[in-house]
Design an enzyme around this catalytic site. Structure first.
Site, PDB file in Angstrom:
ATOM      1  N   ILE A 213       0.810  -1.230   0.000  1.00 45.05           N
ATOM      2  CA  ILE A 213       0.000   0.000   0.000  1.00 45.05           C
ATOM      3  C   ILE A 213       0.835   1.267   0.000  1.00 45.05           C
ATOM      4  CG2 ILE A 213      -1.974  -1.095   1.111  1.00 45.05           C
ATOM      5  CD1 ILE A 213      -1.043   0.027   3.771  1.00 45.05           C
TER       6      ILE A 213
ATOM      7  N   GLY B 240       8.461   4.156   0.943  1.00 45.21           N
ATOM      8  CA  GLY B 240       9.194   5.333   1.390  1.00 45.21           C
ATOM      9  C   GLY B 240      10.655   5.199   1.042  1.00 45.21           C
ATOM     10  N   GLY B 241      11.462   6.118   1.561  1.00 48.52           N
ATOM     11  CA  GLY B 241      12.875   6.095   1.231  1.00 48.52           C
ATOM     12  C   GLY B 241      13.589   4.879   1.765  1.00 48.52           C
ATOM     13  N   MET B 242      13.184   4.395   2.942  1.00 50.79           N
ATOM     14  CA  MET B 242      13.869   3.284   3.582  1.00 50.79           C
ATOM     15  C   MET B 242      13.045   2.009   3.622  1.00 50.79           C
ATOM     16  SD  MET B 242      15.491   5.208   6.916  1.00 50.79           S
ATOM     17  CE  MET B 242      15.500   3.642   7.764  1.00 50.79           C
TER      18      MET B 242
ATOM     19  N   VAL C 249       5.512  -0.478   2.738  1.00 49.07           N
ATOM     20  CA  VAL C 249       4.400  -0.680   3.666  1.00 49.07           C
ATOM     21  C   VAL C 249       3.383  -1.622   3.026  1.00 49.07           C
ATOM     22  CG1 VAL C 249       2.647   0.426   5.082  1.00 49.07           C
ATOM     23  CG2 VAL C 249       4.764   1.638   4.572  1.00 49.07           C
TER      24      VAL C 249
ATOM     25  N   LYS D  28       5.434  -2.109   8.109  1.00 41.21           N
ATOM     26  CA  LYS D  28       6.517  -1.366   7.456  1.00 41.21           C
ATOM     27  C   LYS D  28       7.763  -2.241   7.473  1.00 41.21           C
ATOM     28  CE  LYS D  28       7.091   3.064   7.993  1.00 41.21           C
ATOM     29  NZ  LYS D  28       7.414   4.400   8.550  1.00 41.21           N
TER      30      LYS D  28
ATOM     31  N   ASP E 246       9.787  15.576  10.848  1.00 45.38           N
ATOM     32  CA  ASP E 246       9.348  15.519   9.449  1.00 45.38           C
ATOM     33  C   ASP E 246       7.843  15.749   9.360  1.00 45.38           C
ATOM     34  OD1 ASP E 246       9.692  15.283   6.741  1.00 45.38           O
ATOM     35  OD2 ASP E 246       9.594  13.097   6.704  1.00 45.38           O
TER      36      ASP E 246
END
Length: 754
Positions: free
Chosen positions: A34, A37-39, A42, A57, A151
């Site tokens: 779904i 991200g950068g790292m 998910v 995650k 963030d």
């Protein structure tokens, strides 16, 4: 949903180390991807023990072998696991299995605030405030647990289907212990605080700044700072004042505007000192939107503390300055015509007199018509009872007509004389344009009216023009504290940039003596000034004689008197100035960190371009700098940077029609059946998942990372009835047809994009 049987499991789609359909942790069944991200990636999963859906995650495989990334991922998990709040996406579990590191979190069905703003263009004031209050409550819970998000942005705020607002992705949050000194973690550049942009210390007030930017975007539908590169945007966060949201949406209440201003102060000390204070003002703005209850600290020379030249500052302010100068000129001209005659100020008891009387509203009313007790407002006629035949309105009209006639006659005479002597060129105002251009080229600016105005307002305007205001205070009981009494430069005079403008300002009737802090350490000087009730503004300068960290000068000077709460500017020594700077090595570091390193050394960032680079390890990092490492260059030298996009990758497209299963693929398929059609790329990206009975299906996809994929048809068919005859008795037995689920998988090849 039951787990798949072995045959289904073999058909599951592999995505990194995680397979759709597999069960991890002996309880979490992976259903679909779904987000990414950068790292991490998910996934939506089902918890079989508690029978609920969760979000998982998973650290990306390429980072799983990197000890630094794994450590950061664990810090995130450990920090977030302690947070349980209705306005935070809660963390349920932290696990590691077969070198796969993952976090199990609450699954929130909804939309991100970013997409919500894009959908509605902008939010109403009440809706924006309501969302900001809920976000504040979530962040406050984190801060109370010594966790800083770092963030905060609309992309990390989710609005559930029930309308609940939740903060997610504490992806770079760290426990803010007393030993925390610095962090090079950067959030999204559009929402990053000035201290984060410099790569310096960030704390809870950094989250408050980012929330202020987010509130600005909710109210206006746009971010306050934008630019062609991330460097340009970051520099604006450091140097430029935030625009007023009312400039874009005039109906925004003044209290909400002031809340945004206080959140987005450049100095963390001038922002809200806690999220609880911010939430209290947000709630008050819903009750009293038009009241000015927000306590803003008076701004001082913010621009003078930045690494920016006067020329740059003038360029930044040029457009607004031109408009302000025009408005000021019109107002002054209007005042000159409309202002009734005033008395000259009386000499004070201490023998000091004024060269120029302020035109402040209170001072004006105190000085007018003291002897005969006459009262008159601008444009209003009030009879005083002693001279019933006196008509001030008629006198003003007569005066205006007389002045206008004199001006017209004077202009005609000057025109004729100039034309006769050949010193007045005819045309379209070229001479005036040349003079203005010459003034701009020489860096000169026109001195605005400052007498009679409040000091902080004047200070900001002068700084915007590239001038350097210096302040001296004078005790007086005739004028309110903070009112400018005199100035050493006349209105309208053309002055060079950096010119020092000496302002004499009222200290009120009971000023406080400014202590002497010159030569003291910064900590000692600030402490002495703040104990006296002054606000301290620090500037930095090189000095060959004053040790680094000690105070070179102060303004106002020691022994003078100033009102409580006024600003005292101290100049702090940076030690001897070196003529050359050694170029640092910024290859292999993030763009923001490179910018901070260069700026800290007195260098500037030139052009920043994004390029492909064969070294995959440099993806997202600086891969080139225009000056070699450890070479010596002059301060202010521009260093060009190139940021790697990673190795050049081929992308693919797929356009066409999806036809139903053919007779060769499944003889039992019949038109009109309900079919679940899904298209998945070889790297696990789902392009289509729909239920239809109508074929063909038109599709058009671009930017696909994989060269191939599959289309899967899933549907149910009913088999025909079977009639059997008993050979002994001749009796017939009919067996009804059964409903059978069918699956057809078709390979797809995608077209490479140019």
């Amino acid at each position: 949903m039951a787990s798949q049987d072995p045959a289904d499991f073999e058909r599951s789609i592999v995505i990194g180390m995680i397979k759709i359909g597999m069960i991890i942790g002996a309880r979490y069944e992976i259903l679909e991807k779904i987000g990414t991200g950068g790292m991490s990636d998910v996934y939506k999963a089902r918890d079989s023990k508690l029978s609920r859906f969760v979000a998982i995650k998973v650290l990306k495989q390429e980072f799983a072998e990197n000890a630094n990334f794994v450590a950061k991922f664990r810090v995130e998990a450990q920090a977030a696991a302690g947070l349980m709040h209705p306005n935070i996406v809660n963390v349920y579990d932290v696990e590691e299995e077969n070198d796969a590191h993952y976090i199990v979190m609450e699954l929130v069905e909804g939309i991100t605030l970013k997409k919500y703003i894009e959908k509605k263009a902008r939010l109403s004031v009440k809706e924006a405030i309501s969302i900001a209050i809920q976000v504040s409550m979530g962040i406050e819970a984190a801060h109370n647990n010594h966790i800083i998000h770092r963030d905060i942005k609309p992309q990390n705020i989710i609005i559930s289907k029930e309308g609940k607002v939740k903060v997610t992705d504490f992806g770079i949050a760290k426990a803010a212990t007393s030993n925390t000194i610095t962090s090079n973690v950067m959030g999204s550049v559009h929402y990053t605080s000035p201290e984060q942009a410099r790569g310096g210390y960030s704390d809870e007030k950094s989250d408050i700044y980012s929330l202020g930017i987010t509130l600005f975007e909710m109210l206006t539908g746009r971010v306050p700072f934008n630019g062609d590169t991330t460097v340009a945007i970051a520099i604006k966060h450091i140097q430029e004042p935030i625009p007023s949201p009312r400039d874009y949406i005039p109906e925004i209440p003044v209290s909400v505007e002031q809340i945004v201003f206080k959140c987005c102060q450049k100095s963390p000390d001038r922002r809200y000192q806690s999220v609880a204070e911010l939430a209290a003002d947000l709630k008050q703005s819903l009750i009293s939107p038009d009241e000015e209850f927000v306590k803003l600290v008076n701004p001082d020379e913010e621009a003078s503390t930045r690494m920016i030249t006067d020329r740059d500052m003038v360029q930044i302010k040029k457009q607004s300055d031109r408009r302000d100068s025009m408005d000021e000129a019109l107002r002054l001209k209007k005042d000159a015509v409309r202002r009734p005659k005033r008395q000259e100020p009386e000499e004070e008891d201490d023998g000091e007199d004024y060269d120029e009387e302020p035109y402040g509203e209170e001072a004006y009313e105190e000085e007018m018509y003291e002897e005969d007790d006459a009262e008159e407002d601008y444009g209003d006629e009030v009879e005083n009872g002693e001279d019933e035949d006196y008509d001030p309105k008629l006198e003003r009209i007569t005066t205006v007509l007389a002045v206008a006639a004199a001006l017209v006659i004077g202009c005609i005479v000057l025109f004729l004389v100039g034309k006769t002597m050949g010193i007045l060129p005819l045309g379209n105002g070229e001479n005036r344009g040349e003079e203005a251009q010459a003034a701009e080229e020489t860096g000169q600016v026109e001195m605005p009216k400052v007498v009679g105005r409040q000091l902080e307002e004047v200070r900001q305007e002068l700084l915007g023009l590239g001038l350097s205001p210096e302040v001296e205070y004078q005790e007086t009981d005739k004028y309110e504290a903070g009112l400018v009494l005199r100035c050493n430069i006349d209105i309208g005079a053309m002055v060079d940039g950096k010119t020092e403008i000496l302002l004499t300002v009222s200290a009120g009737a009971s000023g406080i003596e400014v202590p002497d802090v010159v030569g003291a350490s910064t900590a000692e000087g600030v402490s002495n000034l703040e104990q006296k009730g002054f606000v301290v503004n620090r500037t930095e300068s090189y000095d060959n004689d004053v040790p680094k960290g000690n105070i070179i000068s102060q303004n106002p000077s020691a022994g003078s008197k100033a009102p409580s709460g006024s600003t005292v500017t101290i100049q702090v020594s940076q030690g001897p100035e070196d003529s050359k700077v050694r170029v640092p090595d910024v290859i292999g570091v993030p763009e923001m960190d490179a910018m901070a390193a260069l700026t800290e050394l007195g260098l500037t960032v030139g052009s920043v371009t994004e390029v492909n680079n064969d070294d995959a390890a440099l993806a997202g990092l600086v891969c080139y700098q225009s000056y070699s490492v450890n070479t010596y260059v002059d301060k202010g030298t521009a260093i060009d940077l190139r940021v790697s996009l990673g190795p050049k990758q081929t992308t693919y497209s797929f356009s066409g029609s999806i036809e139903p299963p053919s007779a060769e693929e499944d003889p039992d398929y019949r038109d009109g059946l309900n079919v679940v059609v899904s298209i998945v790329t070889a790297d696990g990206v789902s392009l289509l998942n729909t239920n239809t009975a109508s074929f063909p299906i038109s599709v058009n996809y671009t930017g696909i990372q994989a060269a191939s994929g599959t289309v899967t048809f899933t549907y149910k068919v009913k088999t025909d009835a079977v009639v059997d005859t008993n050979p002994d008795t001749g009796e017939t037995i009919t067996t009804e047809g059964a409903e059978v689920e069918k699956t057809v998988v078709r390979e797809l090849q995608f077209t490479p994009e140019a």
